[in-house]
Design a protein around this motif. Structure first.
Motif, PDB file in Angstrom:
ATOM      1  N   ASP A 190       0.824  -1.211   0.000  1.00 14.34           N
ATOM      2  CA  ASP A 190       0.000   0.000   0.000  1.00 14.34           C
ATOM      3  C   ASP A 190       0.861   1.265   0.000  1.00 14.34           C
ATOM      4  OD1 ASP A 190      -2.323  -1.524   0.069  1.00 14.34           O
ATOM      5  OD2 ASP A 190      -2.527  -1.403   2.244  1.00 14.34           O
ATOM      6  N   ILE A 191       1.969   1.239   0.744  1.00 13.89           N
ATOM      7  CA  ILE A 191       2.851   2.410   0.789  1.00 13.89           C
ATOM      8  C   ILE A 191       3.475   2.653  -0.593  1.00 13.89           C
ATOM      9  CG2 ILE A 191       4.859   3.436   1.895  1.00 13.89           C
ATOM     10  CD1 ILE A 191       2.402   3.073   3.709  1.00 13.89           C
ATOM     11  N   TRP A 192       3.890   1.577  -1.250  1.00 13.15           N
ATOM     12  CA  TRP A 192       4.422   1.702  -2.612  1.00 13.15           C
ATOM     13  C   TRP A 192       3.380   2.343  -3.531  1.00 13.15           C
ATOM     14  CZ3 TRP A 192       9.026   0.265  -5.192  1.00 13.15           C
ATOM     15  CH2 TRP A 192       8.933   0.274  -6.588  1.00 13.15           C
ATOM     16  N   ALA A 193       2.145   1.881  -3.425  1.00  9.25           N
ATOM     17  CA  ALA A 193       1.082   2.406  -4.283  1.00  9.25           C
ATOM     18  C   ALA A 193       0.885   3.899  -4.061  1.00  9.25           C
ATOM     19  CB  ALA A 193      -0.218   1.648  -4.021  1.00  9.25           C
ATOM     20  N   ILE A 194       0.965   4.345  -2.812  1.00 13.09           N
ATOM     21  CA  ILE A 194       0.821   5.776  -2.537  1.00 13.09           C
ATOM     22  C   ILE A 194       1.960   6.555  -3.194  1.00 13.09           C
ATOM     23  CG2 ILE A 194       0.912   7.537  -0.712  1.00 13.09           C
ATOM     24  CD1 ILE A 194      -0.689   5.615   1.056  1.00 13.09           C
ATOM     25  N   GLY A 195       3.181   5.999  -3.166  1.00 12.95           N
ATOM     26  CA  GLY A 195       4.287   6.649  -3.859  1.00 12.95           C
ATOM     27  C   GLY A 195       4.017   6.784  -5.349  1.00 12.95           C
ATOM     28  N   CYS A 196       3.462   5.742  -5.953  1.00 10.94           N
ATOM     29  CA  CYS A 196       3.107   5.796  -7.376  1.00 10.94           C
ATOM     30  C   CYS A 196       2.041   6.864  -7.636  1.00 10.94           C
ATOM     31  CB  CYS A 196       2.596   4.435  -7.840  1.00 10.94           C
ATOM     32  SG  CYS A 196       3.834   3.121  -7.851  1.00 10.94           S
ATOM     33  N   ILE A 197       1.072   6.962  -6.733  1.00 12.70           N
ATOM     34  CA  ILE A 197       0.007   7.954  -6.882  1.00 12.70           C
ATOM     35  C   ILE A 197       0.577   9.365  -6.797  1.00 12.70           C
ATOM     36  CG2 ILE A 197      -2.088   8.892  -5.819  1.00 12.70           C
ATOM     37  CD1 ILE A 197      -2.748   5.998  -4.935  1.00 12.70           C
ATOM     38  N   VAL A 198       1.529   9.588  -5.882  1.00 13.21           N
ATOM     39  CA  VAL A 198       2.149  10.905  -5.745  1.00 13.21           C
ATOM     40  C   VAL A 198       2.857  11.293  -7.048  1.00 13.21           C
ATOM     41  CG1 VAL A 198       4.011  12.170  -4.585  1.00 13.21           C
ATOM     42  CG2 VAL A 198       2.389  10.822  -3.238  1.00 13.21           C
ATOM     43  N   VAL A 199       3.625  10.362  -7.623  1.00 18.70           N
ATOM     44  CA  VAL A 199       4.302  10.645  -8.896  1.00 18.70           C
ATOM     45  C   VAL A 199       3.281  10.984  -9.977  1.00 18.70           C
ATOM     46  CG1 VAL A 199       5.689   9.642 -10.746  1.00 18.70           C
ATOM     47  CG2 VAL A 199       6.338   9.261  -8.362  1.00 18.70           C
ATOM     48  N   GLU A 200       2.173  10.253 -10.004  1.00 22.77           N
ATOM     49  CA  GLU A 200       1.154  10.501 -11.025  1.00 22.77           C
ATOM     50  C   GLU A 200       0.482  11.857 -10.834  1.00 22.77           C
ATOM     51  OE1 GLU A 200      -2.642   8.206 -13.096  1.00 22.77           O
ATOM     52  OE2 GLU A 200      -1.414   7.199 -11.585  1.00 22.77           O
ATOM     53  N   MET A 201       0.251  12.254  -9.574  1.00 22.99           N
ATOM     54  CA  MET A 201      -0.340  13.578  -9.322  1.00 22.99           C
ATOM     55  C   MET A 201       0.580  14.687  -9.818  1.00 22.99           C
ATOM     56  SD  MET A 201      -2.329  13.470  -5.637  1.00 22.99           S
ATOM     57  CE  MET A 201      -0.986  12.784  -4.656  1.00 22.99           C
ATOM     58  N   ILE A 202       1.887  14.503  -9.649  1.00 24.54           N
ATOM     59  CA  ILE A 202       2.843  15.542 -10.035  1.00 24.54           C
ATOM     60  C   ILE A 202       3.031  15.606 -11.549  1.00 24.54           C
ATOM     61  CG2 ILE A 202       5.279  16.224  -9.902  1.00 24.54           C
ATOM     62  CD1 ILE A 202       5.272  15.063  -7.044  1.00 24.54           C
ATOM     63  N   THR A 203       3.191  14.455 -12.175  1.00 22.86           N
ATOM     64  CA  THR A 203       3.539  14.419 -13.605  1.00 22.86           C
ATOM     65  C   THR A 203       2.326  14.328 -14.522  1.00 22.86           C
ATOM     66  OG1 THR A 203       3.716  11.995 -13.665  1.00 22.86           O
ATOM     67  CG2 THR A 203       5.681  13.236 -12.999  1.00 22.86           C
ATOM     68  N   GLY A 204       1.205  13.830 -13.987  1.00 19.18           N
ATOM     69  CA  GLY A 204       0.028  13.612 -14.816  1.00 19.18           C
ATOM     70  C   GLY A 204       0.047  12.291 -15.543  1.00 19.18           C
ATOM     71  N   ASN A 205       1.110  11.500 -15.340  1.00 25.32           N
ATOM     72  CA  ASN A 205       1.252  10.218 -16.023  1.00 25.32           C
ATOM     73  C   ASN A 205       1.306   9.079 -15.016  1.00 25.32           C
ATOM     74  OD1 ASN A 205       1.551  11.409 -18.655  1.00 25.32           O
ATOM     75  ND2 ASN A 205       3.619  12.017 -18.025  1.00 25.32           N
ATOM     76  N   PRO A 206       0.748   7.921 -15.373  1.00 26.53           N
ATOM     77  CA  PRO A 206       0.859   6.762 -14.480  1.00 26.53           C
ATOM     78  C   PRO A 206       2.291   6.298 -14.381  1.00 26.53           C
ATOM     79  CG  PRO A 206      -0.078   6.116 -16.592  1.00 26.53           C
ATOM     80  CD  PRO A 206       0.008   7.622 -16.602  1.00 26.53           C
ATOM     81  N   PRO A 207       2.626   5.479 -13.357  1.00 24.63           N
ATOM     82  CA  PRO A 207       4.005   5.007 -13.189  1.00 24.63           C
ATOM     83  C   PRO A 207       4.440   4.100 -14.329  1.00 24.63           C
ATOM     84  CG  PRO A 207       2.503   3.885 -11.689  1.00 24.63           C
ATOM     85  CD  PRO A 207       1.725   4.989 -12.312  1.00 24.63           C
ATOM     86  N   ASP A 208       5.734   3.748 -14.312  1.00 26.47           N
ATOM     87  CA  ASP A 208       6.305   2.893 -15.365  1.00 26.47           C
ATOM     88  C   ASP A 208       5.555   1.575 -15.464  1.00 26.47           C
ATOM     89  OD1 ASP A 208       8.228   4.727 -15.975  1.00 26.47           O
ATOM     90  OD2 ASP A 208       9.716   3.874 -14.631  1.00 26.47           O
ATOM     91  N   ALA A 209       5.694   0.940 -16.615  1.00 25.36           N
ATOM     92  CA  ALA A 209       5.060  -0.363 -16.841  1.00 25.36           C
ATOM     93  C   ALA A 209       5.516  -1.353 -15.776  1.00 25.36           C
ATOM     94  CB  ALA A 209       5.415  -0.888 -18.227  1.00 25.36           C
ATOM     95  N   PHE A 210       4.603  -2.252 -15.382  1.00 28.62           N
ATOM     96  CA  PHE A 210       4.874  -3.135 -14.244  1.00 28.62           C
ATOM     97  C   PHE A 210       6.063  -4.063 -14.470  1.00 28.62           C
ATOM     98  CE2 PHE A 210       1.871  -5.453 -16.886  1.00 28.62           C
ATOM     99  CZ  PHE A 210       2.331  -6.755 -16.855  1.00 28.62           C
ATOM    100  N   LEU A 211       6.375  -4.440 -15.720  1.00 30.24           N
ATOM    101  CA  LEU A 211       7.522  -5.314 -15.954  1.00 30.24           C
ATOM    102  C   LEU A 211       8.824  -4.616 -15.592  1.00 30.24           C
ATOM    103  CD1 LEU A 211       6.555  -7.091 -19.302  1.00 30.24           C
ATOM    104  CD2 LEU A 211       6.602  -8.067 -16.998  1.00 30.24           C
ATOM    105  N   ASN A 212       8.918  -3.306 -15.855  1.00 28.99           N
ATOM    106  CA  ASN A 212      10.101  -2.555 -15.464  1.00 28.99           C
ATOM    107  C   ASN A 212      10.218  -2.479 -13.948  1.00 28.99           C
ATOM    108  OD1 ASN A 212      10.936  -2.039 -18.075  1.00 28.99           O
ATOM    109  ND2 ASN A 212       9.785  -0.141 -18.241  1.00 28.99           N
TER     110      ASN A 212
END
Length: 234
Positions: A190-212
């Motif tokens: 869950d903490i990782w997911a919140i970090g991904c959400i923060v990046v998305e709020m700032i950049t407007g883009n979802p995080p990197d593809a899950f395989l990466n």
């Protein structure tokens, strides 16, 4: 608590969400609810969500559940979960409406709320397992920013208990490496997911593809600002 449904708000794997109000009320000004519905025989996830929300009742960063009921619709028994209605929609829709233009102080305040909410979830011994912008609801509070509330607990589980049988749960874009590779669905997910959400709020883009994410060290975008400060409101 019987509720009359009058508008579809959305649909997902585990049910359809309607806008509704109490059947006993004839006033158009009466309180409205979000009614999450599923056929009774396929309502297990909704029932899990209802039980968890009842335990989390009272946390200002978790969507409020008013109760549940069943109804007969088109000759089928339907299970209904009555939830707090979010007039601001989801965080996903907010990000899409302002791609890359959510102010830094807003992002920090929203991250704070998400962390407070997930702290409560973990404190009660649960893991959400599916945190993403679509599962965060937005409540305008009249001070220039919004109150966020975590919702959609249908995939949640008790901490330390493997109930998924080695299967992955949740959205791949917001999945931590250990969840993807080792099927570990615990609080750090869950903490990782919140970090991904923060990046998305700032950049407007979802995080990197899950395989990466599974096989490469994640990179924080260079334009991501890091500063202190929270708005003094809400």
């Amino acid at each position: 608590m019987a509720c009359q449904k009058f508008q579809i708000l959305g649909a997902g794997s585990y049910g359809t969400v309607f806008l509704g109000r109490l059947s006993s009320s004839s006033s158009t000004d009466s309180q409205v609810f979000a009614v999450k519905s599923s056929k009774l025989e396929s309502s297990r996830s909704l029932r899990v969500e209802g039980r968890i929300l009842n335990q989390l009742r009272g946390c200002p960063y978790i969507v409020h559940c008013f109760g549940d009921d069943t109804s007969l619709e088109h000759e089928e028994v339907v299970y209904n979960l009555l939830l707090e209605y979010a007039p601001g929609g989801s965080l996903e829709s907010l990000i899409k409406s302002r791609p890359g233009n959510i102010m830094e102080f807003e992002v920090s305040f929203y991250a704070y709320q998400l962390l407070k909410g997930i702290e409560e979830v973990h404190g009660w011994g649960f893991v959400h397992c599916d945190l993403k912008p679509a599962n965060v609801l937005v409540f305008p509070c009249g001070c220039g920013v919004n109150r966020l509330k975590i919702a959609d607990f249908g995939l949640s589980k008790p901490s330390g208990v493997n109930i998924f049988g080695g299967c992955h749960r949740g959205s791949l874009l917001y999945t931590s490496p250990e969840s993807l590779v080792s099927e570990m669905h615990e609080a750090p997910k869950d903490i990782w997911a919140i970090g991904c959400i923060v990046v998305e709020m700032i950049t407007g883009n979802p995080p990197d593809a899950f395989l990466n994410i599974a096989f490469k060290k994640p990179e924080i975008p260079e334009e991501t600002p890091v500063r202190d400060g929270l708005p003094q409101c809400c």
